[in-house]
Write a protein that holds these residues in place. Sequence first.
Motif, PDB file in Angstrom:
ATOM      1  N   ASP A  58       0.841  -1.188   0.000  1.00  0.00           N
ATOM      2  CA  ASP A  58       0.000   0.000   0.000  1.00  0.00           C
ATOM      3  C   ASP A  58       0.881   1.245   0.000  1.00  0.00           C
ATOM      4  O   ASP A  58       0.906   2.029   0.953  1.00  0.00           O
ATOM      5  N   VAL A  59       1.635   1.384  -1.095  1.00  0.00           N
ATOM      6  CA  VAL A  59       2.581   2.498  -1.216  1.00  0.00           C
ATOM      7  C   VAL A  59       2.357   3.220  -2.541  1.00  0.00           C
ATOM      8  O   VAL A  59       1.694   2.708  -3.444  1.00  0.00           O
ATOM      9  N   MET A  60       2.959   4.398  -2.652  1.00  0.00           N
ATOM     10  CA  MET A  60       2.870   5.175  -3.886  1.00  0.00           C
ATOM     11  C   MET A  60       4.270   5.621  -4.287  1.00  0.00           C
ATOM     12  O   MET A  60       5.055   6.058  -3.445  1.00  0.00           O
ATOM     13  N   MET A  61       4.589   5.473  -5.559  1.00  0.00           N
ATOM     14  CA  MET A  61       5.873   5.936  -6.069  1.00  0.00           C
ATOM     15  C   MET A  61       5.839   7.451  -6.234  1.00  0.00           C
ATOM     16  O   MET A  61       4.854   8.007  -6.739  1.00  0.00           O
ATOM     17  N   LEU A  62       6.899   8.122  -5.807  1.00  0.00           N
ATOM     18  CA  LEU A  62       6.995   9.566  -5.966  1.00  0.00           C
ATOM     19  C   LEU A  62       7.776   9.925  -7.224  1.00  0.00           C
ATOM     20  O   LEU A  62       8.626   9.155  -7.685  1.00  0.00           O
ATOM     21  N   LYS A  63       7.517  11.086  -7.758  1.00  0.00           N
ATOM     22  CA  LYS A  63       8.190  11.535  -8.973  1.00  0.00           C
ATOM     23  C   LYS A  63       9.517  12.211  -8.625  1.00  0.00           C
ATOM     24  O   LYS A  63       9.584  13.100  -7.778  1.00  0.00           O
ATOM     25  N   ASP A  64      10.572  11.775  -9.296  1.00  0.00           N
ATOM     26  CA  ASP A  64      11.913  12.334  -9.134  1.00  0.00           C
ATOM     27  C   ASP A  64      11.976  13.612  -9.971  1.00  0.00           C
ATOM     28  O   ASP A  64      12.510  13.641 -11.075  1.00  0.00           O
ATOM     29  N   ASP A  65      11.433  14.708  -9.429  1.00  0.00           N
ATOM     30  CA  ASP A  65      11.213  15.912 -10.226  1.00  0.00           C
ATOM     31  C   ASP A  65      12.492  16.674 -10.580  1.00  0.00           C
ATOM     32  O   ASP A  65      12.472  17.578 -11.424  1.00  0.00           O
ATOM     33  N   LYS A  66      13.627  16.335  -9.973  1.00  0.00           N
ATOM     34  CA  LYS A  66      14.905  16.954 -10.351  1.00  0.00           C
ATOM     35  C   LYS A  66      15.779  15.973 -11.132  1.00  0.00           C
ATOM     36  O   LYS A  66      16.958  16.245 -11.382  1.00  0.00           O
ATOM     37  N   ASN A  67      15.196  14.841 -11.514  1.00  0.00           N
ATOM     38  CA  ASN A  67      15.921  13.808 -12.275  1.00  0.00           C
ATOM     39  C   ASN A  67      17.267  13.456 -11.633  1.00  0.00           C
ATOM     40  O   ASN A  67      18.311  13.438 -12.284  1.00  0.00           O
ATOM     41  N   PHE A  68      17.196  13.175 -10.335  1.00  0.00           N
ATOM     42  CA  PHE A  68      18.416  12.865  -9.582  1.00  0.00           C
ATOM     43  C   PHE A  68      19.035  11.531 -10.021  1.00  0.00           C
ATOM     44  O   PHE A  68      20.254  11.412 -10.118  1.00  0.00           O
ATOM     45  N   TYR A  69      18.197  10.539 -10.293  1.00  0.00           N
ATOM     46  CA  TYR A  69      18.722   9.207 -10.593  1.00  0.00           C
ATOM     47  C   TYR A  69      18.950   8.964 -12.073  1.00  0.00           C
ATOM     48  O   TYR A  69      18.195   9.436 -12.928  1.00  0.00           O
ATOM     49  N   ASN A  70      20.021   8.196 -12.334  1.00  0.00           N
ATOM     50  CA  ASN A  70      20.292   7.739 -13.695  1.00  0.00           C
ATOM     51  C   ASN A  70      19.130   6.894 -14.206  1.00  0.00           C
ATOM     52  O   ASN A  70      18.366   6.332 -13.418  1.00  0.00           O
ATOM     53  N   THR A  71      19.027   6.782 -15.522  1.00  0.00           N
ATOM     54  CA  THR A  71      18.115   5.792 -16.091  1.00  0.00           C
ATOM     55  C   THR A  71      18.877   4.472 -16.212  1.00  0.00           C
ATOM     56  O   THR A  71      20.066   4.451 -16.530  1.00  0.00           O
ATOM     57  N   TYR A  72      18.185   3.389 -15.943  1.00  0.00           N
ATOM     58  CA  TYR A  72      18.791   2.066 -15.993  1.00  0.00           C
ATOM     59  C   TYR A  72      17.968   1.171 -16.921  1.00  0.00           C
ATOM     60  O   TYR A  72      17.269   0.275 -16.485  1.00  0.00           O
ATOM     61  N   TYR A  73      18.065   1.475 -18.222  1.00  0.00           N
ATOM     62  CA  TYR A  73      17.407   0.621 -19.204  1.00  0.00           C
ATOM     63  C   TYR A  73      18.257  -0.633 -19.389  1.00  0.00           C
ATOM     64  O   TYR A  73      19.488  -0.562 -19.414  1.00  0.00           O
ATOM     65  N   CYS A  74      17.590  -1.764 -19.519  1.00  0.00           N
ATOM     66  CA  CYS A  74      18.316  -3.032 -19.608  1.00  0.00           C
ATOM     67  C   CYS A  74      18.412  -3.496 -21.058  1.00  0.00           C
ATOM     68  O   CYS A  74      17.464  -3.355 -21.837  1.00  0.00           O
ATOM     69  N   GLY A  75      19.563  -4.057 -21.410  1.00  0.00           N
ATOM     70  CA  GLY A  75      19.784  -4.604 -22.753  1.00  0.00           C
ATOM     71  C   GLY A  75      20.836  -5.692 -22.710  1.00  0.00           C
ATOM     72  O   GLY A  75      21.426  -5.957 -21.660  1.00  0.00           O
ATOM     73  N   THR A  76      21.088  -6.308 -23.843  1.00  0.00           N
ATOM     74  CA  THR A  76      22.046  -7.413 -23.906  1.00  0.00           C
ATOM     75  C   THR A  76      23.427  -6.924 -24.308  1.00  0.00           C
ATOM     76  O   THR A  76      23.577  -6.195 -25.293  1.00  0.00           O
ATOM     77  N   VAL A  77      24.431  -7.348 -23.553  1.00  0.00           N
ATOM     78  CA  VAL A  77      25.839  -7.110 -23.897  1.00  0.00           C
ATOM     79  C   VAL A  77      26.439  -8.455 -24.308  1.00  0.00           C
ATOM     80  O   VAL A  77      26.314  -9.434 -23.583  1.00  0.00           O
ATOM     81  N   ILE A  78      27.069  -8.487 -25.481  1.00  0.00           N
ATOM     82  CA  ILE A  78      27.598  -9.739 -26.021  1.00  0.00           C
ATOM     83  C   ILE A  78      28.986  -9.522 -26.600  1.00  0.00           C
ATOM     84  O   ILE A  78      29.310  -8.428 -27.080  1.00  0.00           O
ATOM     85  N   ARG A  79      29.819 -10.546 -26.538  1.00  0.00           N
ATOM     86  CA  ARG A  79      31.154 -10.484 -27.133  1.00  0.00           C
ATOM     87  C   ARG A  79      31.033 -10.440 -28.659  1.00  0.00           C
ATOM     88  O   ARG A  79      30.287 -11.209 -29.256  1.00  0.00           O
ATOM     89  N   LYS A  80      31.794  -9.551 -29.296  1.00  0.00           N
ATOM     90  CA  LYS A  80      31.706  -9.416 -30.744  1.00  0.00           C
ATOM     91  C   LYS A  80      32.243 -10.637 -31.474  1.00  0.00           C
ATOM     92  O   LYS A  80      31.775 -10.963 -32.567  1.00  0.00           O
ATOM     93  N   ASP A  81      33.213 -11.329 -30.876  1.00  0.00           N
ATOM     94  CA  ASP A  81      33.738 -12.526 -31.547  1.00  0.00           C
ATOM     95  C   ASP A  81      32.687 -13.639 -31.588  1.00  0.00           C
ATOM     96  O   ASP A  81      32.662 -14.451 -32.520  1.00  0.00           O
TER      97      ASP A  81
END
Length: 302
Positions: free
Chosen positions: A225-248
């Motif tokens: 029973d909680v509510m997320m607050l808005k980070d109105d000064k954009n203090f935190y980095n964005t952490y989008y997830c993706g795949t990292v793979i060896r080029k070889d």
Amino acid sequence: MKNFKKHYKKVSILIMFILAISILGCSNKNSTIKIATKPMTEQFILGEMLSLLIENNTNLNVELTKGVGGGTSNIHPAIIKSDFDLYPEYTGTAWSFVLKEEGIPDDKTLYKNLIEKYESQYNLKWIGLYGFNNTYGLAIRKDIAEKYNIKTYSDLLAYSPELTFGGEYDFYEREDGFDALCSTYGLKFKKSCDMDIGLKYKAINSKEIDVMNVFTTDGQLANSDVMMLKDDKNFYNTYYCGTVIRKDILKEHPELEDVLMKMENILTDKEMAELNNKVDEDGYNEREVAKEFLINKGLLKQ
């Protein structure tokens, strides 16, 4: 005699051809892609998704190592040493922790620079982003938010001296943790509690604490029973997830690129939180949760 030699030669060539095809087939079948994940439910689910897509769209085997201790700090050096081939990583972690860059550019510029620097410095490639942003956030008890009309981090300023904050040990030690957050927003809580990450939700649900740090894709957010607050000064980095793979590995198995791109933009923050909740709270198996999701998205056959 001539006919026998000619026939023998044809048979020999045929046998050699069959053997060559068999060897190539066995070699391809026995090729193993080694996937690593960090020690968290979300990563376990993502690792299973990657594993299922590779197994169902290629002739490659998959070796999935879940929960590598230390996360990025141990997986990144291991992938450079070829102990692993690919893993799910977060843009903010890669930017600040791996590349040790200061300052946060806009998301598009950050990702473009990540791609360039990972290829030039580590011979690694980023392939697609899954769509969700698992960053730090602040959650407040809903009754308090409604009572004081608190919607943003800045709104907390006037009421923080009356409230108790709860966070895990690491949050108090991080450079972008408790002290930096309070300094940026001018927050001064009545009390701050150091608690195990798994106890925060129990504490806020039982009203032992009023505000806590969370990850935006925490499964337990759906049951609290909680509510997320808005980070109105954009203090935190964005952490989008993706795949990292060896080029070889991509050079050796170019078919992997199209397979891994199937993960691009398939998950929202809410969907990832719901999947996490199915495992953490409802007790479902990570692979089954991943499989069901991919089937529903039309990426796996029933």
